[in-house]
Design a protein around this motif. Structure first.
Motif, PDB file in Angstrom:
ATOM      1  N   LYS A 172     162.872 -58.888  65.418  1.00 33.49           N
ATOM      2  CA  LYS A 172     161.526 -59.433  65.560  1.00 33.49           C
ATOM      3  C   LYS A 172     161.313 -60.024  66.952  1.00 33.49           C
ATOM      4  CE  LYS A 172     158.209 -62.494  63.228  1.00 33.49           C
ATOM      5  NZ  LYS A 172     158.002 -63.484  62.143  1.00 33.49           N
ATOM      6  N   SER A 173     162.351 -60.656  67.496  1.00 40.04           N
ATOM      7  CA  SER A 173     162.257 -61.277  68.820  1.00 40.04           C
ATOM      8  C   SER A 173     162.134 -60.230  69.919  1.00 40.04           C
ATOM      9  CB  SER A 173     163.477 -62.161  69.065  1.00 40.04           C
ATOM     10  OG  SER A 173     163.577 -63.169  68.078  1.00 40.04           O
ATOM     11  N   MET A 174     162.872 -59.139  69.802  1.00 40.33           N
ATOM     12  CA  MET A 174     162.816 -58.090  70.819  1.00 40.33           C
ATOM     13  C   MET A 174     161.477 -57.353  70.790  1.00 40.33           C
ATOM     14  SD  MET A 174     166.673 -56.533  71.019  1.00 40.33           S
ATOM     15  CE  MET A 174     167.990 -57.546  71.727  1.00 40.33           C
ATOM     16  N   VAL A 175     160.939 -57.156  69.581  1.00 40.40           N
ATOM     17  CA  VAL A 175     159.598 -56.584  69.475  1.00 40.40           C
ATOM     18  C   VAL A 175     158.598 -57.526  70.141  1.00 40.40           C
ATOM     19  CG1 VAL A 175     157.739 -55.986  67.871  1.00 40.40           C
ATOM     20  CG2 VAL A 175     160.061 -55.218  67.405  1.00 40.40           C
ATOM     21  N   GLY A 176     158.780 -58.833  69.924  1.00 38.87           N
ATOM     22  CA  GLY A 176     157.918 -59.829  70.555  1.00 38.87           C
ATOM     23  C   GLY A 176     158.001 -59.773  72.070  1.00 38.87           C
ATOM     24  N   TYR A 177     159.211 -59.582  72.605  1.00 40.20           N
ATOM     25  CA  TYR A 177     159.382 -59.496  74.060  1.00 40.20           C
ATOM     26  C   TYR A 177     158.634 -58.294  74.628  1.00 40.20           C
ATOM     27  CZ  TYR A 177     161.550 -58.962  78.637  1.00 40.20           C
ATOM     28  OH  TYR A 177     161.747 -58.823  79.991  1.00 40.20           O
ATOM     29  N   MET A 178     158.820 -57.127  74.024  1.00 38.37           N
ATOM     30  CA  MET A 178     158.189 -55.912  74.532  1.00 38.37           C
ATOM     31  C   MET A 178     156.667 -55.985  74.417  1.00 38.37           C
ATOM     32  SD  MET A 178     160.662 -54.292  75.741  1.00 38.37           S
ATOM     33  CE  MET A 178     159.663 -52.894  76.263  1.00 38.37           C
ATOM     34  N   THR A 306     161.150 -68.029  72.895  1.00 40.30           N
ATOM     35  CA  THR A 306     161.595 -67.947  74.292  1.00 40.30           C
ATOM     36  C   THR A 306     161.463 -66.527  74.808  1.00 40.30           C
ATOM     37  OG1 THR A 306     163.168 -69.756  73.992  1.00 40.30           O
ATOM     38  CG2 THR A 306     163.551 -68.285  75.852  1.00 40.30           C
ATOM     39  N   TRP A 307     161.869 -65.557  74.007  1.00 36.61           N
ATOM     40  CA  TRP A 307     161.800 -64.161  74.433  1.00 36.61           C
ATOM     41  C   TRP A 307     160.347 -63.716  74.607  1.00 36.61           C
ATOM     42  CZ3 TRP A 307     165.829 -60.026  74.141  1.00 36.61           C
ATOM     43  CH2 TRP A 307     167.101 -60.573  74.276  1.00 36.61           C
ATOM     44  N   VAL A 308     159.472 -64.182  73.747  1.00 36.60           N
ATOM     45  CA  VAL A 308     158.052 -63.855  73.887  1.00 36.60           C
ATOM     46  C   VAL A 308     157.518 -64.433  75.191  1.00 36.60           C
ATOM     47  CG1 VAL A 308     155.743 -64.200  72.904  1.00 36.60           C
ATOM     48  CG2 VAL A 308     157.679 -63.711  71.402  1.00 36.60           C
ATOM     49  N   PHE A 309     157.914 -65.664  75.489  1.00 37.75           N
ATOM     50  CA  PHE A 309     157.401 -66.339  76.681  1.00 37.75           C
ATOM     51  C   PHE A 309     157.875 -65.681  77.972  1.00 37.75           C
ATOM     52  CE2 PHE A 309     157.701 -69.769  79.886  1.00 37.75           C
ATOM     53  CZ  PHE A 309     156.358 -70.078  79.968  1.00 37.75           C
ATOM     54  N   ILE A 310     159.164 -65.386  78.073  1.00 38.63           N
ATOM     55  CA  ILE A 310     159.646 -64.791  79.327  1.00 38.63           C
ATOM     56  C   ILE A 310     159.118 -63.363  79.480  1.00 38.63           C
ATOM     57  CG2 ILE A 310     161.694 -66.254  79.442  1.00 38.63           C
ATOM     58  CD1 ILE A 310     163.359 -63.910  78.449  1.00 38.63           C
ATOM     59  N   GLY A 311     158.846 -62.683  78.370  1.00 38.02           N
ATOM     60  CA  GLY A 311     158.212 -61.365  78.449  1.00 38.02           C
ATOM     61  C   GLY A 311     156.801 -61.467  78.986  1.00 38.02           C
ATOM     62  N   LEU A 312     156.065 -62.487  78.523  1.00 33.25           N
ATOM     63  CA  LEU A 312     154.696 -62.693  78.983  1.00 33.25           C
ATOM     64  C   LEU A 312     154.651 -63.031  80.472  1.00 33.25           C
ATOM     65  CD1 LEU A 312     151.692 -63.009  78.290  1.00 33.25           C
ATOM     66  CD2 LEU A 312     152.165 -65.387  77.669  1.00 33.25           C
ATOM     67  N   LEU A 313     155.522 -63.935  80.911  1.00 30.02           N
ATOM     68  CA  LEU A 313     155.559 -64.290  82.333  1.00 30.02           C
ATOM     69  C   LEU A 313     155.976 -63.106  83.203  1.00 30.02           C
ATOM     70  CD1 LEU A 313     156.985 -67.916  82.703  1.00 30.02           C
ATOM     71  CD2 LEU A 313     154.625 -67.139  82.748  1.00 30.02           C
ATOM     72  N   ALA A 314     156.925 -62.309  82.705  1.00 29.03           N
ATOM     73  CA  ALA A 314     157.355 -61.131  83.453  1.00 29.03           C
ATOM     74  C   ALA A 314     156.209 -60.136  83.599  1.00 29.03           C
ATOM     75  CB  ALA A 314     158.542 -60.463  82.753  1.00 29.03           C
TER      76      ALA A 314
END
Length: 374
Positions: A172-178, A306-314
């Motif tokens: 779920k976290s990795m899907v959130g990151y992408m 955290t993974w969602v946030f760093i994906g968004l900033l990236a």
């Protein structure tokens, strides 16, 4: 170059490195002593569950919020750096108390918004092992090193007794990151074009109250997702005194966080482009809040915010590079964005690895399930 000169240069480099190491140790002496004290405390209280659960909660409460402040509070702190810290604290603190009170009242004493009802996490710990109590101490160290580590991975994985639960959380976290990476790119390209036309010069007065509303909403949605990381040490249904202890401790911990202006981990946000601009901060918080709200409705399985946030900033940094007019500047900015993305993702992956090692070391059932899976 003569061998004598090479040896001299090498000796000077080694000497400089040793000096820097001792200088760092000297500057961090108080923090090192604090970590040693916390570690000793964890070892002492481990055999006493009634005491251990509150010690674990206390350490988890501060370490989780200190680490995750970059997600929900980082842009808020950065864009309001000229305001009194206690004004920001009272605003955010009251929202926290109201959000967890709603969950506690609606779900029969549960403050995790049912995140701890997930299979593999639904049993409150009746006893503790040392590594479970020490997990927040490890998180404090990683925070000091400016690592955006997932508290969901590090803390929840230390308690789950099912490998399948860990896999679901990671998936779920990795899907959130992408998803957040993709949305960040698309959203900021659109926003950049709008800003270039309609948001020149100083921001209008309406932006500040809009950002406070957006940040408050984001903070509440984040609590829905991540309160489980703090409450994992406590009974699944809190009594009135237990709830007061839970909410009160975090409330005053937030005060310390705002007094320190986010501490070391705040640099993760400050190094990104333009986050002190209230308009940029508002857009980041709004998009992030919408993503978290969507995932809160998908399922009650916990996920790494955290993974969602760093994906968004990236995604935002890449979009900023892609919208540069000159080809050379566009290329340089995109390369810089990918470097920042790789650095943040690498640190997050290190945190995931540490959390998996903790889960394997603590729980024999998880070890056996992973062996059967692979």
């Amino acid at each position: 170059m003569p061998k004598e000169i090479k040896d001299q240069i090498h000796t000077e480099k080694v000497g400089s490195a040793i000096y820097q190491l001792f200088d760092l140790a000297s500057k961090e002496k108080s923090f090192i002593m604090l970590i040693l004290g916390f570690t000793f405390l964890c070892a002492v209280v481990t055999p006493y569950p009634e005491i251990a659960m509150w010690v674990g909660f206390g350490l988890a409460g501060y370490s989780a919020i200190a680490n995750d402040s970059i997600q929900t509070l980082g842009t808020f702190i950065a864009s309001n750096s000229n305001r009194k810290w206690y004004v920001l604290w009272l605003y955010i603190g009251i929202i926290f108390v109201a959000t967890v009170f709603y969950s506690w009242y609606m779900y029969n004493g549960d403050v995790s918004n049912q995140r701890l009802f997930t299979k593999g996490l639904e049993k409150a710990p009746e006893s503790f092992v040392f590594l479970q109590l020490a997990a927040p101490v490890i998180l404090l160290v990683l925070t000091r090193l400016r690592m955006p580590v997932s508290t969901t991975f590090l803390l929840l994985n230390a308690f789950t007794y099912k490998a399948g639960t860990i896999i679901k959380i990671v998936q779920k976290s990795m899907v959130g990151y992408m998803l957040s990476l993709s949305i960040g790119i698309v959203a900021w390209i659109i926003v950049s074009k709008l800003f270039s036309k309609f948001a020149k010069g100083k921001p209008g007065k309406f932006w500040m109250p809009l950002q406070w509303i957006t940040s408050g909403t984001l903070w509440a949605v984040w609590i829905v997702q991540d309160a489980a990381n703090i409450a994992i040490y406590l009974p699944r249904s809190l009594s009135v005194p237990q709830f007061i202890g839970f909410a009160g401790f975090i409330f005053f911990g937030l005060g310390l966080l705002f007094y320190l202006k986010g501490d070391k981990i705040q640099d993760i946000v400050n190094e990104k482009s333009g986050v002190k601009d209230v308009r940029a901060a508002t857009v980041i918080d709004l998009v992030y809040a919408l993503i978290l709200f969507y995932f809160s409705k998908v399922s009650t399985v916990p996920m790494s915010t955290t993974w969602v946030f760093i994906g968004l900033l990236a995604g935002r940094e890449i979009a900023i590079g892609l919208t540069k007019e000159r080809a050379k500047r566009r290329q340089d900015t995109v390369v810089k964005a990918f470097k920042l993305m790789g650095k943040d993702l690498g640190k997050a992956m290190l945190g995931l690895l540490i959390s998996l090692l903790l889960a394997l070391a603590i729980n024999q059932g998880v070890r056996e399930e992973f062996i059967n899976l692979f």
